[in-house]
Design an enzyme around this catalytic site. Structure first.
Site, PDB file in Angstrom:
ATOM      1  N   LYS A 248       0.814  -1.217   0.000  1.00 15.49           N
ATOM      2  CA  LYS A 248       0.000   0.000   0.000  1.00 15.49           C
ATOM      3  C   LYS A 248       0.848   1.268   0.000  1.00 15.49           C
ATOM      4  CE  LYS A 248      -4.198  -1.902   2.063  1.00 15.49           C
ATOM      5  NZ  LYS A 248      -5.159  -1.826   3.185  1.00 15.49           N
ATOM      6  N   ARG A 249       2.015   1.205   0.604  1.00 15.86           N
ATOM      7  CA  ARG A 249       2.835   2.418   0.623  1.00 15.86           C
ATOM      8  C   ARG A 249       3.357   2.770  -0.762  1.00 15.86           C
ATOM      9  NH1 ARG A 249       8.480   1.044   1.205  1.00 15.86           N
ATOM     10  NH2 ARG A 249       8.742  -1.215   1.372  1.00 15.86           N
TER      11      ARG A 249
END
Length: 479
Positions: A248-249
């Protein structure tokens, strides 16, 4: 075929797999099939199926068979095909290619602990494979819970001629006896995918590299069932710019979040194509039909692809700039309705169509549109009046510049060329550099230090708005 599991909303890697299968089918004039693999009942996420299908539709990835469209081989939900998997499992048991396993979770955990302590390969130890008929009857009489396991060959090699990775092989003795049917009666991925790919006449399977380790299991299942396996190709991994697994980052969010963030479907599809495939060593912007016409698997690379959100934003900006003004205005409206203050809505269509060409060159994401449009609609932008005084100017010079501008523009023709001619002459008369004079005017007119070309902006804003804002700016400095 594209066979997602609805255990969450589809992310970039998942949809990249769908896209490559779709491109391959369209290039060869074949059929693209969507099948929902919803056998992992504990991990199902409500709304995930609609999220998957909505994402495909948004990206214009259409399917020939599957949910919402039907087809000759439905149902296209595995949870509605359980009788097929049970029949295949029973046939494998009768053939001696599968068996019932009664091992408890406690025993399996103890076996694993022992294997870890002895630094052995982890996996099922085959305990129930060799139960006597009496032992089996005893378990059955006690109604002991059981699963069905496949009996992997103890010797030999399983080979796959992968469409992308060439020949890959596995020693059979290193692959444990895997589960086909769980104790709840639902199949595992392995049994369901082999059964359905055969019955749905799937000819080619393109899937993520992480599934390569499942290939020997599936090939042995095909052998035991007497089916011809489809051809397989395993797509390269997708990594973040730091070469770590995509998370997700890095932006590995739901495809629908990219839609909500203001990305265009054509741009995102173009970007995903380049995550493992290339037309040549230089072309990056490609229309869908160009990709379909040229999509062959010899152009798919083996090394991991790198996901770069900054590059995606850059590419989206290119697609935005190529849009017709009316199309861009229509695409912006949902974002304006969501992001603008209620008192600025609704936006007049004709006025918006005049604004669009001014911001189109700098707009990368549709979600940026509200901020870039707001000052065209506000009665009076609010900002720190000290910004009106440019570096190297005094407050008196700024006040004088605003005062003289008010006079010069009161009867001016409000066209770009006329405004530029009159204001450049005024700047020379005031002995102010264009940077200082126009910097003051830009802050007064837009409330910002960066905006579209000043004179075009003033023309669109119109005389009344411009004069009102100049007067407000002058009053702020005088106060």
């Amino acid at each position: 075929r594209y066979a997602p599991s609805p255990t969450g909303l589809p992310h970039i890697g998942n949809i990249r797999t769908a896209l490559f299968n779709w491109l391959f089918a369209r290039h060869h004039g074949g059929k693209f099939i969507v099948r929902i693999e919803d056998t992992d009942q504990e991990r199902l996420v409500p709304g995930a199926v609609d999220g998957i299908l909505d994402g495909l539709e948004w990206l214009d990835i259409d399917w020939d068979e599957g949910p919402r469209v039907g087809g000759d081989f439905g149902s296209y939900f595995q949870s509605e095909r359980l009788h097929l998997y049970h029949a295949e499992a029973e046939r494998l048991i009768l053939q001696g290619d599968a068996y019932r396993c009664y091992c408890t979770r406690e025993r399996l955990a103890a076996v694993r602990t022992e294997q870890e302590r002895n630094k052995q390969a982890l996996g099922y130890d085959g305990h129930c494979r060799h139960l006597s008929d009496g032992e089996k009857s005893s378990y059955e009489s006690e109604n002991a819970p059981s699963v069905v396991r496949f009996a992997m060959p103890d010797t030999g090699v399983t080979r796959l001629n992968d469409l992308i990775r060439d020949e890959v092989e596995w020693q059979n003795e290193l692959v444990d006896d895997f589960i086909l049917l769980k104790s709840d009666g639902f199949p595992t991925y392995h049994l369901a995918v082999v059964t359905d790919d055969h019955r749905m006449q799937i000819s080619h399977v393109l899937r993520a590299e992480e599934w390569l380790s499942s290939a020997p299991r599936h090939l042995q299942l095909y052998r035991a069932l007497g089916y011809t396996p489809p051809e397989h190709g395993h797509l390269p991994m997708i990594l973040g710019p730091d070469r770590a697994k995509l998370s997700k980052r890095h932006g590995a969010t739901s495809i629908l979040e990219y839609r909500d963030d203001g990305f265009l479907p054509d741009a995102l599809r173009n970007f995903m194509v380049l995550l493992g495939w290339s037309l040549d060593d230089k072309t990056e912007i490609m229309r869908a039909q160009t990709v379909v016409d040229n999509f062959t698997l010899n152009r798919v690379g083996k090394p991991a692809a790198i996901f770069d959100r900054e590059k995606l934003s850059w590419m989206n900006g290119i697609y935005v700039r190529e849009m017709a003004p009316q199309d861009l205005a229509d695409a912006m409206i949902p974002f304006l309705e969501k992001g603008l203050a209620p008192d600025l809505l609704p936006v007049d269509d004709k006025y918006l169509l005049r604004i669009v060409p001014l911001i189109q060159e700098r707009l990368k994401l549709l979600s940026d549109a509200p901020d870039m449009v707001a000052y065209f609609l506000e009665e009076q932008p609010v900002y720190d009046p000290s910004n009106l005084v440019q570096r190297g100017m005094s407050e008196g010079e700024a006040v004088k510049a605003l005062d003289r501008s008010l006079l010069a523009l009161a009867d001016a023709e409000f066209s770009t060329s006329a405004l530029e001619e009159r204001l450049r002459a005024l700047g020379e008369e005031l002995e102010l550099t264009p940077r200082r004079f126009f910097g003051t005017l830009r802050w007064a007119v837009t409330g910002r230090n960066v905006s579209p070309p000043l004179f075009e902006t003033m023309e669109v804003l119109g005389r009344d708005r411009v004069l009102s804002r100049l007067a407000w700016a002058k009053a702020q400095l005088n106060d």
